[in-house]
Every structure is written in C-alpha cells, then in structure tokens.
Design an enzyme around this catalytic site. Structure first.
Site, mmCIF file in Angstrom:
data_model
loop_
_atom_site.group_PDB
_atom_site.id
_atom_site.type_symbol
_atom_site.label_atom_id
_atom_site.label_comp_id
_atom_site.label_asym_id
_atom_site.label_seq_id
_atom_site.Cartn_x
_atom_site.Cartn_y
_atom_site.Cartn_z
ATOM 1 N N TYR A 59 -39.133 -41.013 54.352
ATOM 2 C CA TYR A 59 -40.453 -40.349 54.644
ATOM 3 C C TYR A 59 -41.103 -40.204 53.364
ATOM 4 C CZ TYR A 59 -37.802 -36.741 52.467
ATOM 5 O OH TYR A 59 -36.907 -35.959 51.509
ATOM 6 N N GLY A 60 -40.929 -40.663 52.389
ATOM 7 C CA GLY A 60 -41.664 -40.485 51.027
ATOM 8 C C GLY A 60 -41.658 -41.574 50.325
ATOM 9 N N THR A 61 -41.219 -41.463 49.018
ATOM 10 C CA THR A 61 -41.393 -42.701 47.996
ATOM 11 C C THR A 61 -40.543 -44.100 48.439
ATOM 12 O OG1 THR A 61 -39.649 -41.950 46.494
ATOM 13 C CG2 THR A 61 -42.058 -40.971 46.177
ATOM 14 N N LEU A 62 -39.519 -43.912 49.288
ATOM 15 C CA LEU A 62 -38.697 -44.926 49.757
ATOM 16 C C LEU A 62 -39.590 -46.066 50.498
ATOM 17 C CD1 LEU A 62 -35.178 -43.525 49.823
ATOM 18 C CD2 LEU A 62 -35.954 -45.354 48.291
ATOM 19 N N GLU A 66 -31.234 -40.256 45.001
ATOM 20 C CA GLU A 66 -31.846 -39.111 45.306
ATOM 21 C C GLU A 66 -31.312 -37.783 45.144
ATOM 22 O OE1 GLU A 66 -34.479 -38.999 46.883
ATOM 23 O OE2 GLU A 66 -34.830 -40.673 48.338
#
Length: 175
Positions: free
Chosen positions: A16-19, A91
């Site tokens: 949902y983010g930087t990936l 993570e």
C-alpha cells in the site's frame, strides 16, 4: 517417466506504500519479479476500512485498527517464501517496525475477497500514530503523500527507526 513438479507455495502480499509501482522501495519488488519470487496480481483495496497514515519522514503505515479509516487501495503480489523473507527484512519485522498480518482484499465493491497479508505498523506504536494523525487516514498513498519521503540512508543514523517513531508520535501534529 514424467518429471514430478513441486508446487511452490506463495503468499499473497498486499502493498500500500513505498513498495508499490512508482515508489521508492518498488525496486525490491522488481528484483523479486525478475528472480521469479513475485508476480503482480492486480490493484486491490482492503475489504474493511483501516487507517493508513504517514509517520516520520512521510513513511506510510497501515494500522491494524479495522473499522477505522478508509478502505485502502494498493497492489497485490503473489510472493514466494524467499521473497517474503526479503520483504520481512526490508519492513523490519524482526526489529519491531512492522508486523505481517492477515488482511482481506477485493478488486472492488461486491467482488470476491482474497486472503492476503500486509505489513502493519507494529502494535507497540500503532494507536499512537493514529492519535498523532488526528484519527484521520488516507485511502491511498499517492505521489502527494510521498512528497517529502526520506529514504532510510538519508535519515539521521544516530537514532533507530523506533526512536524516530517515538519522537514523531510525541510531537504535536502539524497544522
């Protein structure tokens, strides 16, 4: 005689983010895809509302507080055990940064659900992040939210990430 194929177990991982594609840590996903350790499934969103907030350095965090926030958009990947191990390392699951836990996702309203896992902010600070963000979340981590994101190597090296989070949650929310 036919050769017996072994089935590789994959984990569905919701990012949902930087990936996500176009964001700073997507290079890891690209490496996993090239190595055969991940494949893109599609754009999905959480079945239930969850808070998605930005923490220190504009780092995105999904909070395991179902029923709060919005349904969150992201990308779903089928990931091999080796790929999951590399994602866990990024993570910081062993360092108490994030926890990889179940999440139900779907393509859209009324669509079939898919059981997946997501990286949630660690429970030791998740509620503090929610309060620090005024109990307001995002439905997606976009380029707008990512503006100001600071890469790990460019952050102060004299503090751990958990120390940086604790400083952030104890400061006043920006108006």
């Amino acid at each position: 005689m036919a050769e017996k194929k072994t089935k590789t177990t994959t984990t569905m991982v919701f990012t949902y983010g930087t990936l996500k594609r176009g964001f700073s840590n997507h290079g890891l996903i690209e490496d996993l895809v090239r190595a055969g350790d991940a494949s893109y499934v599609g754009a999905f969103r959480t079945r239930d509302p969850y808070p998605l907030v930005c923490g220190p350095y504009r780092v995105p965090f999904l909070l395991n507080l179902p029923g709060s926030g919005d349904r969150v958009w992201g990308e779903l990947y089928a990931v091999s055990p080796r790929g999951v191990s590399r994602m866990d390392e990024l993570e910081g699951t062993r360092r108490g940064h994030y926890e990889r836990l179940p999440v139900a996702v779907a393509l859209g309203e009324g669509e079939e659900e898919v059981a997946a896992e997501a990286y949630y902010a660690h429970r030791s600070y998740a509620e503090d992040l929610w309060r620090r963000n005024g109990k307001r979340g995002l439905s997606a981590y976009s380029e707008r939210e990512a503006r100001g994101y600071v890469k790990r190597k460019e952050r102060p090296q004299d503090l751990t990430f958990l120390q940086q989070i604790r400083i952030f949650v104890s400061s006043s929310a920006a108006n």
